[in-house]
Write an enzyme that holds these catalytic residues in place. Structure first.
Site, short mmCIF file in Angstrom:
data_model
loop_
_atom_site.label_atom_id
_atom_site.label_comp_id
_atom_site.label_asym_id
_atom_site.label_seq_id
_atom_site.Cartn_x
_atom_site.Cartn_y
_atom_site.Cartn_z
N GLY A 1 -22.87 9.22 -30.58
CA GLY A 1 -23.92 9.24 -29.57
C GLY A 1 -25.31 9.38 -30.15
O GLY A 1 -25.51 9.32 -31.37
N HIS B 1 -14.15 -24.60 -10.83
CA HIS B 1 -12.81 -24.58 -11.42
C HIS B 1 -12.75 -25.60 -12.56
O HIS B 1 -13.22 -26.72 -12.41
CB HIS B 1 -11.76 -24.92 -10.37
CG HIS B 1 -10.37 -25.03 -10.94
ND1 HIS B 1 -9.62 -23.92 -11.26
CD2 HIS B 1 -9.62 -26.11 -11.25
CE1 HIS B 1 -8.45 -24.31 -11.75
NE2 HIS B 1 -8.42 -25.65 -11.74
#
Length: 468
Positions: free
Chosen positions: A273, A447
């Site tokens: 972190g 698609h």
């Protein structure tokens, strides 16, 4: 003589340079101060060069593991993978983007100072120029965008073999073995990158799963994929002791079952972190208040406890992501200019991790939504049932949507699989526009595309699954 400005931005990272540009666009006389990295850590040693390296790693991994499936063969020799070339490309990408930020400052007539800014009272900044000398700036408003620095563990030795992301990403070679302390986004991205090039990688994460802020199903799938790639994953584990022999790092690790093992590695990457950069800027002369965790306290308009001083990005300690810093920058600049602003909903910000498989999410996890009292419904659509994913040969992972059955509200999305980071904007826009899951499902998707997995998951959430 002091230079007077409407706005001075301290720090030219993703938040800072965006704040400066937006302020200038709104007619404010603007300056920006940057000591080292134009474009910040993100453009120079973070987001951008790491994505260039990860792209190379994807190709290496594909050719190492599935070249035959794509009809790729090497006859009379063997494939060779040059990390040095990947490193060179990553630096070229980073340097080009950083130059682009400097160009944008000129384009928008923003005065750029290369140096270190320090407050001398709440309305005065002294800039020690990198080239020598000092300038004094007297702004009506200040936007602090000083970022954050990687946390180090007190008591651990400092050596060339115990590094943070910055030293690792600037290394031209790769280690034979690497122990990573931390299984968050940075830890798993470096794990994938270096494993693809043949480094023996071990991840040690104190919490019970990789990417502990993500949905549990996503964490479980990522662990499965990493283990199959040959990465050792130790969760619920801690590093108790570090010894540096001069040639290797010896790490004493207590595993989840209480058993202790010693992991030997050529290098140890600390990825636990970040801490906000608040020291060395003279904040004590301004009256700005910090949070208990040492970040700058701000309200929903990014104002600090000193109304004419704003803070954005990692230094606020709220959600340390480049795109969140950019969003905060827009709020701060527009508020200074007197424009109406809408508070950011940090819980609904998109999150992305670029290992392979990629991880992307926004909003509440299934567990969080239940804890908040929603009437939760969940729909999961696997990429194995998606035509484009099959064409790509990347059928692992899924799209998981979380909704509220009472009103069709979309509460969150959690995805793991091919290019899922590119699928987030449709979902965060749907949430911001208050679209129902039924409306998302009815949106026509081309698609074949990976985005159809979002549509199919939405159909499932609406109660009428089509392709599963």
């Amino acid at each position: 003589m002091a230079h007077k400005y409407d706005v001075v931005v301290v720090g030219a990272g993703p938040g800072g340079y965006v704040a400066a540009i937006r302020a200038a666009q709104l007619g404010l006389k603007t300056a920006i101060v940057e000591r080292r990295y134009w474009g910040g850590v993100c453009l120079n040693v973070g987001c951008i060069p790491s994505k260039a390296l990860l792209r190379n790693a994807e190709l290496v991994h594909l050719l190492r593991t599935r070249a035959d499936a794509f009809g790729v063969r090497v006859e009379g020799g063997r494939l060779a993978f040059d990390y040095g070339a990947a490193f060179k490309r990553s630096r070229e990408v980073a340097e080009g983007r950083a130059r682009g930020v400097q160009y944008l400052m000129r384009k928008n007539a923003i005065d750029a100072y290369e140096g270190s800014a320090t407050f001398d009272g709440p309305s005065r900044l002294r800039v020690a120029l990198n080239a020598g000398g000092e300038e004094t700036l007297e702004p009506r408003h200040v936007i602090l965008a000083t970022g954050a620095a990687p946390r180090r563990i007190p008591g651990w030795p400092v050596s060339p073999r115990i590094v943070t992301y910055e030293e690792q990403i600037l290394a031209e070679g790769i280690p034979e073995s690497l122990l990573i302390a931390g299984g968050g986004a940075i830890g798993v991205e470096f794990a994938y990158l270096l494993n693809a090039y043949g480094t023996k990688v071990t991840i040690v994460e104190m919490l019970d799963r990789l990417l502990p802020q993500e949905d549990e199903d996503v964490s479980a799938e990522l662990r499965r994929r990493f283990v199959r790639q040959g990465i050792t994953v130790l969760t619920g584990a801690r590093i108790d002791e570090i010894r540096y022999t001069g040639t290797v790092v010896l790490s004493k690790v207590t595993q989840a079952d209480g058993q202790t093992v010693t992991v030997e590695s050529e290098r140890l990457l600390v990825a636990i972190g970040f801490a906000p950069n608040v020291r060395g800027y003279g904040l004590e002369t301004t009256g700005i208040a910090l949070t208990e965790r040492g970040a700058i306290r701000v309200d929903d308009r990014m104002r600090t406890t000193v109304p004419h001083i704003y803070a954005i990005g990692d230094v606020t300690g709220q959600l340390m992501l480049a795109h969140v810093a950019e969003a905060m920058a827009m709020v701060a600049a527009e508020d200074i200019a007197g424009r109406p602003v809408a508070p950011l909903d940090l819980a609904m910000m998109p999150r992305a991790t670029y290992c392979q498989p990629q991880v992307a999410s926004f909003g509440y996890t299934e567990a969080q939504a239940r804890a908040k009292g929603y009437d939760v419904s969940v729909s999961t659509f696997p990429f194995q049932a998606n035509g484009k994913a099959n064409g790509l040969g990347e059928t692992h992972g899924f799209v998981k949507l979380v909704g509220d059955t009472r009103d069709g509200e979309l509460l969150g999305a959690h995805m793991i699989g091919p290019e899922v980071t590119e699928l987030l904007p449709e979902l965060t826009l749907a949430r911001a526009a208050e679209l129902t899951v039924e409306e998302v499902a009815r949106n026509v998707h081309s698609h074949p595309t990976l985005s159809e997995a979002v549509k199919d998951a939405a159909h499932g959430l609406a109660g009428h699954s089509i392709n599963l």
